[in-house]
Design a protein around this motif. Structure first.
Motif, PDB file in Angstrom:
ATOM      1  N   GLY A  52       0.820  -1.203   0.000  1.00  0.00           N
ATOM      2  CA  GLY A  52       0.000   0.000   0.000  1.00  0.00           C
ATOM      3  C   GLY A  52       0.846   1.241   0.000  1.00  0.00           C
ATOM      4  O   GLY A  52       2.002   1.203  -0.353  1.00  0.00           O
ATOM      5  N   PRO A  53       0.285   2.344   0.352  1.00  0.00           N
ATOM      6  CA  PRO A  53      -0.952   2.524   1.077  1.00  0.00           C
ATOM      7  C   PRO A  53      -2.203   2.506   0.190  1.00  0.00           C
ATOM      8  O   PRO A  53      -3.313   2.463   0.706  1.00  0.00           O
ATOM      9  CB  PRO A  53      -0.797   3.901   1.720  1.00  0.00           C
ATOM     10  N   TYR A  54      -2.047   2.560  -1.126  1.00  0.00           N
ATOM     11  CA  TYR A  54      -3.213   2.696  -1.990  1.00  0.00           C
ATOM     12  C   TYR A  54      -3.767   1.342  -2.412  1.00  0.00           C
ATOM     13  O   TYR A  54      -3.027   0.402  -2.628  1.00  0.00           O
ATOM     14  CB  TYR A  54      -2.864   3.487  -3.244  1.00  0.00           C
ATOM     15  N   GLU A  55      -5.081   1.318  -2.587  1.00  0.00           N
ATOM     16  CA  GLU A  55      -5.744   0.161  -3.176  1.00  0.00           C
ATOM     17  C   GLU A  55      -5.778   0.380  -4.688  1.00  0.00           C
ATOM     18  O   GLU A  55      -5.718   1.521  -5.162  1.00  0.00           O
ATOM     19  CB  GLU A  55      -7.173   0.034  -2.639  1.00  0.00           C
ATOM     20  N   ALA A  56      -5.913  -0.704  -5.436  1.00  0.00           N
ATOM     21  CA  ALA A  56      -5.919  -0.596  -6.902  1.00  0.00           C
ATOM     22  C   ALA A  56      -7.031   0.317  -7.406  1.00  0.00           C
ATOM     23  O   ALA A  56      -6.822   1.112  -8.336  1.00  0.00           O
ATOM     24  CB  ALA A  56      -6.041  -1.980  -7.517  1.00  0.00           C
ATOM     25  N   TRP A  57      -8.216   0.240  -6.798  1.00  0.00           N
ATOM     26  CA  TRP A  57      -9.336   1.053  -7.276  1.00  0.00           C
ATOM     27  C   TRP A  57      -9.032   2.542  -7.189  1.00  0.00           C
ATOM     28  O   TRP A  57      -9.476   3.323  -8.030  1.00  0.00           O
ATOM     29  CB  TRP A  57     -10.639   0.716  -6.539  1.00  0.00           C
ATOM     30  N   GLN A  58      -8.270   2.951  -6.166  1.00  0.00           N
ATOM     31  CA  GLN A  58      -7.956   4.366  -6.005  1.00  0.00           C
ATOM     32  C   GLN A  58      -7.112   4.871  -7.174  1.00  0.00           C
ATOM     33  O   GLN A  58      -7.357   5.947  -7.720  1.00  0.00           O
ATOM     34  CB  GLN A  58      -7.197   4.601  -4.693  1.00  0.00           C
ATOM     35  N   VAL A  59      -6.129   4.079  -7.547  1.00  0.00           N
ATOM     36  CA  VAL A  59      -5.240   4.466  -8.638  1.00  0.00           C
ATOM     37  C   VAL A  59      -5.994   4.431  -9.969  1.00  0.00           C
ATOM     38  O   VAL A  59      -5.851   5.331 -10.801  1.00  0.00           O
ATOM     39  CB  VAL A  59      -3.994   3.559  -8.666  1.00  0.00           C
ATOM     40  N   VAL A  60      -6.829   3.412 -10.175  1.00  0.00           N
ATOM     41  CA  VAL A  60      -7.600   3.299 -11.419  1.00  0.00           C
ATOM     42  C   VAL A  60      -8.532   4.501 -11.573  1.00  0.00           C
ATOM     43  O   VAL A  60      -8.608   5.110 -12.654  1.00  0.00           O
ATOM     44  CB  VAL A  60      -8.382   1.966 -11.469  1.00  0.00           C
ATOM     45  N   VAL A  61      -9.234   4.874 -10.522  1.00  0.00           N
ATOM     46  CA  VAL A  61     -10.148   6.019 -10.605  1.00  0.00           C
ATOM     47  C   VAL A  61      -9.360   7.306 -10.863  1.00  0.00           C
ATOM     48  O   VAL A  61      -9.775   8.147 -11.671  1.00  0.00           O
ATOM     49  CB  VAL A  61     -11.036   6.126  -9.351  1.00  0.00           C
ATOM     50  N   VAL A  63      -6.514   7.603 -12.468  1.00  0.00           N
ATOM     51  CA  VAL A  63      -6.095   7.565 -13.873  1.00  0.00           C
ATOM     52  C   VAL A  63      -7.267   7.906 -14.793  1.00  0.00           C
ATOM     53  O   VAL A  63      -7.108   8.658 -15.762  1.00  0.00           O
ATOM     54  CB  VAL A  63      -5.478   6.189 -14.224  1.00  0.00           C
ATOM     55  N   LEU A  64      -8.450   7.386 -14.494  1.00  0.00           N
ATOM     56  CA  LEU A  64      -9.624   7.683 -15.325  1.00  0.00           C
ATOM     57  C   LEU A  64      -9.998   9.166 -15.258  1.00  0.00           C
ATOM     58  O   LEU A  64     -10.335   9.774 -16.285  1.00  0.00           O
ATOM     59  CB  LEU A  64     -10.806   6.812 -14.909  1.00  0.00           C
ATOM     60  N   GLY A  68      -9.787  11.592 -18.480  1.00  0.00           N
ATOM     61  CA  GLY A  68     -10.932  12.391 -18.915  1.00  0.00           C
ATOM     62  C   GLY A  68     -10.597  13.866 -18.990  1.00  0.00           C
ATOM     63  O   GLY A  68     -10.991  14.569 -19.936  1.00  0.00           O
ATOM     64  N   THR A  69      -9.856  14.351 -18.023  1.00  0.00           N
ATOM     65  CA  THR A  69      -9.446  15.757 -18.015  1.00  0.00           C
ATOM     66  C   THR A  69      -8.543  16.064 -19.207  1.00  0.00           C
ATOM     67  O   THR A  69      -8.713  17.084 -19.887  1.00  0.00           O
ATOM     68  CB  THR A  69      -8.711  16.085 -16.698  1.00  0.00           C
ATOM     69  N   ALA A  70      -7.599  15.173 -19.476  1.00  0.00           N
ATOM     70  CA  ALA A  70      -6.703  15.361 -20.628  1.00  0.00           C
ATOM     71  C   ALA A  70      -7.480  15.312 -21.937  1.00  0.00           C
ATOM     72  O   ALA A  70      -7.209  16.085 -22.863  1.00  0.00           O
ATOM     73  CB  ALA A  70      -5.607  14.297 -20.619  1.00  0.00           C
ATOM     74  N   ALA A  71      -8.460  14.425 -22.032  1.00  0.00           N
ATOM     75  CA  ALA A  71      -9.258  14.311 -23.251  1.00  0.00           C
ATOM     76  C   ALA A  71     -10.060  15.587 -23.507  1.00  0.00           C
ATOM     77  O   ALA A  71     -10.108  16.081 -24.636  1.00  0.00           O
ATOM     78  CB  ALA A  71     -10.184  13.097 -23.163  1.00  0.00           C
ATOM     79  N   VAL A  72     -10.669  16.124 -22.472  1.00  0.00           N
ATOM     80  CA  VAL A  72     -11.444  17.364 -22.639  1.00  0.00           C
ATOM     81  C   VAL A  72     -10.518  18.500 -23.060  1.00  0.00           C
ATOM     82  O   VAL A  72     -10.835  19.269 -23.975  1.00  0.00           O
ATOM     83  CB  VAL A  72     -12.215  17.705 -21.343  1.00  0.00           C
ATOM     84  N   ALA A  73      -9.372  18.613 -22.417  1.00  0.00           N
ATOM     85  CA  ALA A  73      -8.429  19.675 -22.778  1.00  0.00           C
ATOM     86  C   ALA A  73      -7.924  19.490 -24.204  1.00  0.00           C
ATOM     87  O   ALA A  73      -7.814  20.463 -24.964  1.00  0.00           O
ATOM     88  CB  ALA A  73      -7.254  19.682 -21.798  1.00  0.00           C
ATOM     89  N   GLY A  74      -7.632  18.266 -24.590  1.00  0.00           N
ATOM     90  CA  GLY A  74      -7.187  18.006 -25.956  1.00  0.00           C
ATOM     91  C   GLY A  74      -8.270  18.343 -26.967  1.00  0.00           C
ATOM     92  O   GLY A  74      -7.989  18.906 -28.033  1.00  0.00           O
ATOM     93  N   LEU A 118       6.168  11.453 -12.777  1.00  0.00           N
ATOM     94  CA  LEU A 118       6.349  12.513 -13.755  1.00  0.00           C
ATOM     95  C   LEU A 118       6.309  11.960 -15.181  1.00  0.00           C
ATOM     96  O   LEU A 118       5.558  12.457 -16.028  1.00  0.00           O
ATOM     97  CB  LEU A 118       7.676  13.237 -13.504  1.00  0.00           C
ATOM     98  N   ILE A 119       7.080  10.924 -15.438  1.00  0.00           N
ATOM     99  CA  ILE A 119       7.137  10.350 -16.789  1.00  0.00           C
ATOM    100  C   ILE A 119       5.783   9.751 -17.182  1.00  0.00           C
ATOM    101  O   ILE A 119       5.274   9.999 -18.277  1.00  0.00           O
ATOM    102  CB  ILE A 119       8.256   9.291 -16.887  1.00  0.00           C
ATOM    103  N   GLY A 120       5.193   8.981 -16.288  1.00  0.00           N
ATOM    104  CA  GLY A 120       3.921   8.338 -16.594  1.00  0.00           C
ATOM    105  C   GLY A 120       2.803   9.332 -16.831  1.00  0.00           C
ATOM    106  O   GLY A 120       2.003   9.178 -17.758  1.00  0.00           O
ATOM    107  N   THR A 121       2.746  10.373 -16.009  1.00  0.00           N
ATOM    108  CA  THR A 121       1.704  11.381 -16.168  1.00  0.00           C
ATOM    109  C   THR A 121       1.900  12.151 -17.465  1.00  0.00           C
ATOM    110  O   THR A 121       0.945  12.382 -18.216  1.00  0.00           O
ATOM    111  CB  THR A 121       1.687  12.356 -14.972  1.00  0.00           C
TER     112      THR A 121
END
Length: 154
Positions: A52-61, A63-64, A68-74, A118-121
């Motif tokens: 942890g400390p994070y659960e998988a669902w936290q990271v998945v949400v 990322v989503l 979505g924010t990147a898609a709207v800006a694009g 940084l790289i992944g984002t």
């Protein structure tokens, strides 16, 4: 043209970029704090290892939300403003969180994690925003967004 200087962007364009940076930065920070910032407890397994400390669902949400924010800006042709803002804000949020962990949870490797965030984002936001911008341009020209016919729309 030779000898001509590039004109500065119009005030409306600067304001639009500023709004994009403010909105994408705010969405990124709020999403981080709401999904990851509150979870500080690592789970110790019976064999003594910590997860942890994070659960998988936290990271998945997260990322989503960021995708979505990147898609709207694009879609609104603010690919690089959004990509850079989201990258900086998420990296700073994560770095602060990791660097200020208590000594028993901080192994000193947080700069490596920060570099990976940084790289992944940056890559993820650039790809999503870039694809959204390309689709928006294609639609604006009246061409098909996706085609199943070979050579159509090229």
């Amino acid at each position: 043209m030779p000898g001509t200087a590039a004109r500065p962007p119009a005030p409306a364009a600067r304001a639009s970029r500023g709004r994009t940076a403010l909105l994408t930065g705010a969405v990124t920070a709020v999403a981080y704090l709401a999904l990851l910032g509150w979870d500080q407890v690592k789970t110790v397994t019976p064999d003594g290892s910590a997860t942890g400390p994070y659960e998988a669902w936290q990271v998945v949400v997260l990322v989503l939300v960021l995708a979505g924010t990147a898609a709207v800006a694009g879609w609104h042709r603010r690919t690089w403003v959004a990509t850079l803002t989201m990258t900086v804000v998420l990296t700073l949020c994560w770095s602060y969180d990791a660097a200020t962990d208590p000594a028993d949870l901080n192994d000193g490797l947080w700069p490596v994690g920060a570099l990976l965030v940084l790289i992944g984002t940056f890559v993820g936001a650039a790809v999503v925003a870039g694809v959204a911008a390309a689709v928006a341009r294609r639609r604006a020209r009246g061409g098909p967004v996706l085609s199943t016919t070979p050579g159509a729309g090229s």
